[in-house]
Each structure stands twice: as C-alpha cells, then as structure tokens.
Design a protein around this motif. Sequence first.
Motif, short mmCIF file in Angstrom:
data_model
loop_
_atom_site.label_atom_id
_atom_site.label_comp_id
_atom_site.label_asym_id
_atom_site.label_seq_id
_atom_site.Cartn_x
_atom_site.Cartn_y
_atom_site.Cartn_z
N ALA A 556 0.86 -1.19 0.00
CA ALA A 556 0.00 0.00 0.00
C ALA A 556 0.89 1.23 0.00
O ALA A 556 0.53 2.28 0.52
CB ALA A 556 -0.91 -0.02 1.22
N ASN A 557 2.06 1.08 -0.62
CA ASN A 557 3.12 2.07 -0.54
C ASN A 557 3.07 3.02 -1.73
O ASN A 557 3.06 2.59 -2.89
CB ASN A 557 4.48 1.35 -0.49
CG ASN A 557 5.63 2.26 -0.21
OD1 ASN A 557 5.95 3.12 -1.03
ND2 ASN A 557 6.27 2.09 0.94
N ASN A 578 -2.18 -2.42 -4.99
CA ASN A 578 -2.03 -1.06 -4.45
C ASN A 578 -2.94 -0.10 -5.22
O ASN A 578 -2.86 0.02 -6.44
CB ASN A 578 -0.56 -0.65 -4.61
CG ASN A 578 -0.20 0.64 -3.93
OD1 ASN A 578 -1.07 1.43 -3.59
ND2 ASN A 578 1.10 0.86 -3.75
N LYS A 579 -3.81 0.61 -4.51
CA LYS A 579 -4.78 1.50 -5.16
C LYS A 579 -4.24 2.90 -5.46
O LYS A 579 -4.90 3.69 -6.12
CB LYS A 579 -6.03 1.63 -4.26
CG LYS A 579 -6.87 0.39 -4.18
CD LYS A 579 -8.09 0.60 -3.32
CE LYS A 579 -7.76 0.48 -1.84
NZ LYS A 579 -7.41 -0.87 -1.42
N ALA A 581 -1.86 4.25 -7.33
CA ALA A 581 -1.61 4.71 -8.70
C ALA A 581 -2.90 5.05 -9.43
O ALA A 581 -3.02 6.11 -10.06
CB ALA A 581 -0.83 3.66 -9.47
N CYS A 582 -3.87 4.16 -9.35
CA CYS A 582 -5.12 4.38 -10.09
C CYS A 582 -6.01 5.45 -9.45
O CYS A 582 -6.94 5.94 -10.09
CB CYS A 582 -5.90 3.07 -10.20
SG CYS A 582 -5.16 1.93 -11.38
N SER A 583 -5.72 5.79 -8.19
CA SER A 583 -6.51 6.84 -7.52
C SER A 583 -5.72 8.14 -7.38
O SER A 583 -6.13 9.03 -6.67
CB SER A 583 -6.98 6.36 -6.15
OG SER A 583 -5.88 6.03 -5.33
N SER A 584 -4.58 8.20 -8.06
CA SER A 584 -3.83 9.46 -8.09
C SER A 584 -4.50 10.39 -9.11
O SER A 584 -5.66 10.17 -9.47
CB SER A 584 -2.37 9.19 -8.46
OG SER A 584 -2.29 8.60 -9.74
N SER A 585 -3.82 11.37 -9.58
CA SER A 585 -4.45 12.31 -10.51
C SER A 585 -4.94 11.58 -11.76
O SER A 585 -4.37 10.56 -12.18
CB SER A 585 -3.45 13.39 -10.92
OG SER A 585 -2.46 12.85 -11.77
N VAL A 679 -12.72 3.96 0.36
CA VAL A 679 -13.95 3.83 -0.45
C VAL A 679 -13.98 4.90 -1.53
O VAL A 679 -14.41 4.65 -2.66
CB VAL A 679 -15.19 3.89 0.45
CG1 VAL A 679 -16.46 3.83 -0.39
CG2 VAL A 679 -15.18 2.75 1.46
N MET A 680 -13.54 6.10 -1.20
CA MET A 680 -13.47 7.17 -2.21
C MET A 680 -12.57 6.75 -3.37
O MET A 680 -12.91 6.97 -4.55
CB MET A 680 -12.94 8.45 -1.57
CG MET A 680 -13.89 9.11 -0.58
SD MET A 680 -13.08 10.47 0.33
CE MET A 680 -12.93 11.70 -0.98
N ARG A 681 -11.43 6.16 -3.05
CA ARG A 681 -10.52 5.70 -4.10
C ARG A 681 -11.22 4.67 -4.99
O ARG A 681 -11.11 4.70 -6.22
CB ARG A 681 -9.26 5.09 -3.49
CG ARG A 681 -8.30 6.10 -2.89
CD ARG A 681 -7.19 5.38 -2.14
NE ARG A 681 -6.17 6.30 -1.65
CZ ARG A 681 -5.23 5.97 -0.79
NH1 ARG A 681 -5.17 4.73 -0.29
NH2 ARG A 681 -4.34 6.86 -0.39
N LYS A 682 -11.96 3.76 -4.35
CA LYS A 682 -12.57 2.67 -5.11
C LYS A 682 -13.67 3.18 -6.04
O LYS A 682 -13.74 2.78 -7.21
CB LYS A 682 -13.13 1.63 -4.14
CG LYS A 682 -12.05 0.85 -3.41
CD LYS A 682 -12.64 -0.09 -2.37
CE LYS A 682 -11.55 -0.87 -1.63
NZ LYS A 682 -12.10 -1.75 -0.58
N ILE A 683 -14.54 4.04 -5.55
CA ILE A 683 -15.62 4.54 -6.42
C ILE A 683 -15.06 5.42 -7.52
O ILE A 683 -15.57 5.44 -8.65
CB ILE A 683 -16.71 5.29 -5.60
CG1 ILE A 683 -17.97 5.49 -6.45
CG2 ILE A 683 -16.19 6.59 -5.05
CD1 ILE A 683 -18.65 4.22 -6.89
#
Length: 812
Positions: A556-557, A578-579, A581-585, A679-683
Amino acid sequence: MQVLKFGGSSVANSANIQKVTDIVASAIQKEPTVLVVSALGGITDLLLKTGALASQADETYKTVLKEMETRHLDAVRELLPIQQQSATLSLVKQQFNELDGIYDGVFLLGELSPRTKDRIVSYGELLSSMMISAKFQSLNIDQLWVDSRKCITTNSNHGNAAVDFAATEKNIQSHFAQKPHQLYVVPGFIASDVNNNTTTLGRGGSDYTAAIFASAVRASALEIWTDVSGMMTADPRLVQNAKPISRISYQEAMELSHFGAKIIYPPTIQPVMSRNIPVWVKNTFAPNEYGTLIENNSAVTDSFIRGISSISSISLLSLEGSGMIGIPGFSKRLFEALANESVNVILITQSSSEHSICVGINEVDSAKAKQTIDNVFSYEIQTGKVEPLKVESGLSIVALVGEQMKSHPGVSGKMFGALGKNGINVRAIAQGSSEKNISAVLSAFDVKKAINVLHEEFFETSYKQLNVFIAGTGNVGGKLIGQIKKQFQYLQDELHLQIEVVGLANSRKNLVNENGIDLGTWKEQLQQAPDGSIHDFVRTIISKNLRNSVFVDVTANAEVATVYGSLLEKSVSVVACNKIACSSSYESYLKLKSLAREYNAMFLFETNVGAGLPVIGTLNDLLRSGDKVNRIQAVLSGTLNFVFNNYDGSRSFASVVKQAQEEGYTEPDPRLDLGGTDVMRKIMILAREAGQQLEMDDISNEYFLPQSCFEGSVADFYDEMEKQEAHFRSIYEAAAKQNCKLKFVAQYENGKASVGLQHIPAESDFYHLYGKDNLVLFYTDRYPEQPLVIKGAGAGADVTASGVFADILRAR
C-alpha cells in the motif's frame, strides 16, 4: 571411406584424446577412416597471443611459449607408453624450437604479418595431429600422418584463404591412391598456396578441412565430433529448454551456421552438399547419443521452424536520401565500396520506395565502412541528395530458420507479434525469396530475451513461462506466494503455463533469481538477500530483461506506485493491488493506461475494488460489449461492513475496529478505511473505468469519525475512539430506532460520486450484507431497473491474493 573430425574441446588434454582414440578405433573396424583434428583446446588463441606479445617487444611471450611446450610434452607422456615417448617428445621439441625462431624474428622486426600469423597458428594442428598419430601407432593401428598442406591448395589470402577445389581434389585423390592405409591422421585448418606458403582456412576451419577431404574421397559420411550432442533449436547457453535437432537439411544447417550457430563452420556444408554426403554432428563425451544428421532433405517434424540463431556485434549502415529514388547504380556503388575495404555484408534490406538501403556488417568494420561510403557519395552528400551514412552499433541479428516456413503462412506475423508483446524493437528485417529464414536486427541488450521469446513461441508445446517479480511479502504477499506454489503443477498441466517467481522485495531486501526462487524457503532466502530499495528492484528487473515479465505490487506504498511507468515502458506488465496509482491524478491514471497500450504490456488492478471479486473485469466487459453505465451503488469496504455488522453497542467501537485489523481486513492505518478514503478511491476508480474524468476532490464524503480521530498515530487513534464511544453508540442507536442497519455506501451517477454512512432499510439490497462482504450494483442501459449484482467477500488476505493471482494469469 569415412571422415571424422574432432574439435579443440575433444582433444583438449590426454584424457579427452583417449576418448577420441576409442571412438576412432571402433570406427575403423567398419571402413578406412580419415581423422581430422584441431589444435589442443585454447592453443590457437595462445599462439596468436604469443605472436602479439613478441611483435610488441614484450619478452613475456617466452613464458607463454614455454607453458605451451610443457602442456604438449606432458600430454605426450600421458598418452604414450614410456618406451615409445622419445621420438614424439623429440618431434614436439623440434616444432617448438622452430616456433621459437619465428617468434624471435617477430620480436626483432616488431611486425606480425598475416602470412607469419598463418605460419604460427599452423603449429597448433601440426602438433596435435602428430601426437595423436603417435598414439595410434603405439596401438599398432595401420595409420599414416598426412600433412594437409600437401593436399589442400589455396590462394594467398592469409587468415581466410580460398580453396582451389580442382587442384585440391587431384592432390588428395593422388595421395590416398598411392598410400592405402586403415587410418589417415590429418591436421585441420591449414593449407598452402602455390608457393608452398602456409595458409589457413579461417577460424573453425578444421570442419572445412574435413568436408574438403570428404568431398575429394567421396566419403560415405562426414562426422563432426564436438562437445555437444548435435545442433540445438537455440543456443543452450541462452535458452534453458533448447532441444536437440535430430535431422536437418544442408540448407537449414548453412543458414543456422551463418547466423551464429557455432557447431559447424559455415563453409563446411558446401563441399559435402555437392556430393550428397551425409554429415553427423556427434558428442565426443556422449558418443552413444544420436546427435544431428545433416542431409539433403530434413524430416518433417511438428515444428516447421528448425532453429533460432543469432550474430552479435553488428552495426547497421543506413544510406538514405530522396536523390536515390529512381536512380540506378546506388546499390552497386555502396556494395563496391564495402567490397574494396573487405567489409563483409551479413544482411541487406531496402525500402520499396528506394529511398533507403540498410546493410548489416560486423561492428569492427563500421568505422572504415562509414569513411569509405561517405567518400564515395561525397558529391551526393554535399548536394543534399543523400544523407551522410548513419551507423547504428550495439546490435545483433536474430534469425528464424526452417525450410518448411514457405508452406506455413503467418510465420512473420507470429514472430514479430511475439517480439512486440515483449517490447523488443526491431530495427531492420530481411527475408530471402527462398523463405528459409527471417532475420531481424535488434538491440544486443534484447538478444537473450528475443531468442527465449521466439523459442517459447515456436518450440515450447509444453508450457509458457511467466517471470513474476513481487513487491510486498506481508500478509497478502505471503498468501499469494503460497497460492502460486500450490497451483504450480496444476497450471503447468492444465493451462500449459509455468509461473516462476524470480523476484521478491520487501521494504528492506531484494531477492532475484532468474532461474526461479524456491517457494518453500523464500522467507529464509529473503532474509539473507542484499539490502535494496524498490528502485534497486526495478533497475534489476529492467536489466534482467526477462521474457513475459510481470511486476506485482501487493503493498500500500505510494513510492512503489511511482515505478509502474518505468516498468510499462519496458513492456513489463504490472499487476497492482495497491490502489494509489489508479486513484492518483486522472492524468497519471491515463498515462499508465496509455503506456500499457503503447508498449504492449498489461496494467491490471482488479483487486483495487472488491479484493477478489470480478468488479472491474465485469465493468470492462459491459463497456467493451457496448453497454453504458448510468449509476453505480456499492458497499466497497469489507472493513466497514465487518465493523458495522459486528458493532451493536455491547462492546466498544474501538474494539470491533481492532478485531477487524487483527483479522487482516483493514489497511495498515485503519483510518483510511473508517475515514472513507479507501472507499473514495474505489468509487473513483470505477467511475474512471466507466469513462468519467474524476478526481478525489470531486467526491463528497460524509464523515462519521470525529475530526480528533485523525490526529496523531494509529495508537492515538484507538485511544481517541474509546473516548468517543458515546458518539459511535448514538449513530448505531439512531439507525436501530428506524429498524435500519448502518452501511457505508458509495454512489456514482450523472458524473458525480459520493460516499457516506447511510441508514439501510430491510428492503434494500444492502440490508442482508454480512461479515466482510462487498456488494456492487451496476445500473446500465441493459440493466436499467434490476441491476447487475456482484456480491462476495471484499476483504481478507486470501481472497485479495486470489484476485492478484487471477490478474497474473490474465497477464500471460
């Protein structure tokens, strides 16, 4: 009559020569035999080295010369009975005295001409053949030592002399007719010109010598004895699973030897092919193994590709210019210029527009090639009709060889498709009209990878190998390694897939073994591995350049997430649990997706949402099949679902969260879950996959945690939750009064997303959601009222690891 040739490794020492003696003694029982031998292993190089030292006035040449003499004298003493050693020892001493005199002359003159070089290196074969002849004489075998310089006539091109076949054949036939014997021992590699000056036939020329003799005496067969059991589908030093070739045609053997296969010296085939003499390649150290039979027609096999070969140290010369179009003579002038400088052209390719022509040559010739070509085309360069010659070095040629390619369409597509999938850039391509080979010029850095990729594509019917590098060996990483170990044999048997874990990294250590890490002892190996950062790990992955490489991030780094781009650019597929990268900008997210497409790599992150549940995969299938997502409702936190399913006010909220963490449901910092960030990252990831441009700041979050819980360390967080128990109890009781349950729900609709704690009534799909389960509802054009439902465990090391494992399998 038959001809047997033994190379330097076969006669490297007295023990090996004894093996040769046994093989030849058996062979001569069948028919008279010509035995052609090379110098003792390594002697030719030492002779040249000694000459170079002498020409540089370096007196250490005398030490090297003495060492060579001692080696030969010792071999004689080991080979011959003591009472029969004297004459041969004297002969060896005499030869080395002659050599000493030549080296003295070189030392005094400070010059080592090609003619003198040929004279010097001839002693290697002369000495070995004389010693071996003496060995057979000691066994009372009817034998004769034959000086090949009296038989093979060449021109005076020292170092690589051309054979006068008419004169040579006449010499050999005359010599053998006058002196019939059971065995003839012949030094390979050496010949003489019309002035009786010693010449040589090129490095590896002993094979050629044997072929010349075989052709002249109309041999029943030519046997080339070496240290491998025949020709292989690829160089076994590069390809672990290279397979022996039992039968091959003359043309295929010539193609493979021309493109770098070291088993046979390329000119060897022509003399025997013209007489239709079969050639056997056999192993001196395993004489009973079948080896390779080279003959006029090769047998039909399962694979229409016979072998893969390569030439290293290549330079690509590119002559380009609009002034070349439609003007005859450019090619002639180019090749004439190269020929005048004795530059050998290995590969040629020209565009149909005639705008450019490329040739591949040996890298050592590139400087003089550029100088002479630029001189020849100086007028055209000055007038802008032609560009100055471009020289690209550090290249290699990889060739796919097989006579049956011409009857199998799609070979080129399969070849270049396999290379492209592994990020191997092809600089030039050549295919002859006979369709016996397809040659590709590529970076020398990619050669090993390319040959392995092609060998797997055309020869590996048993399995395909994935080389997996795992970052993160904690709870999920450990489970993943265990699952790979457990399923290894099943995958190989059922899917013909071999997953090799070749790299492991944690926050302190890097463990890499390109032959595969023992998954039974990986923890101990990792403890003993050298220290290294994630960036060290990535540099190693790139430098190893293994085929079908997959990088797996089960951390999760945030720092680990920064390396994805550099790996995708090298066509290394990335599987991310790890989420971050996909939840970055959104820009970074798009960049990674774009890199994956551009470099033929996979970027897979199914476990970013729902652990092992097929949420992202299902969403992608809907979109690819033409559906449109209008609304998403989901409970996406196994942690929050577990917490609110187990919290009823009978024990503290903090203790329930602690239980969730201990059972492996939470992030290392539980506030990421309870604060809604996870959860915000996932949605957001789901919305982005659905085609919506969304950032974290665009998502509304109705926090239920007091702000004070976000301050300090994780330990402080638990203390603060205990203090805020009344707050949590009041939330629970408010829902209970309405006969509702508490669920942390994520929603996406009309381009907007939100997350927050909601009161869920009994009629809701979310009401009967227990334990750590997740539930995702997709409302689409095809599912407008009754949504597509995905439900199941959305947290836990085992299910998360299984989702990562599934992505690894997709990456193949």
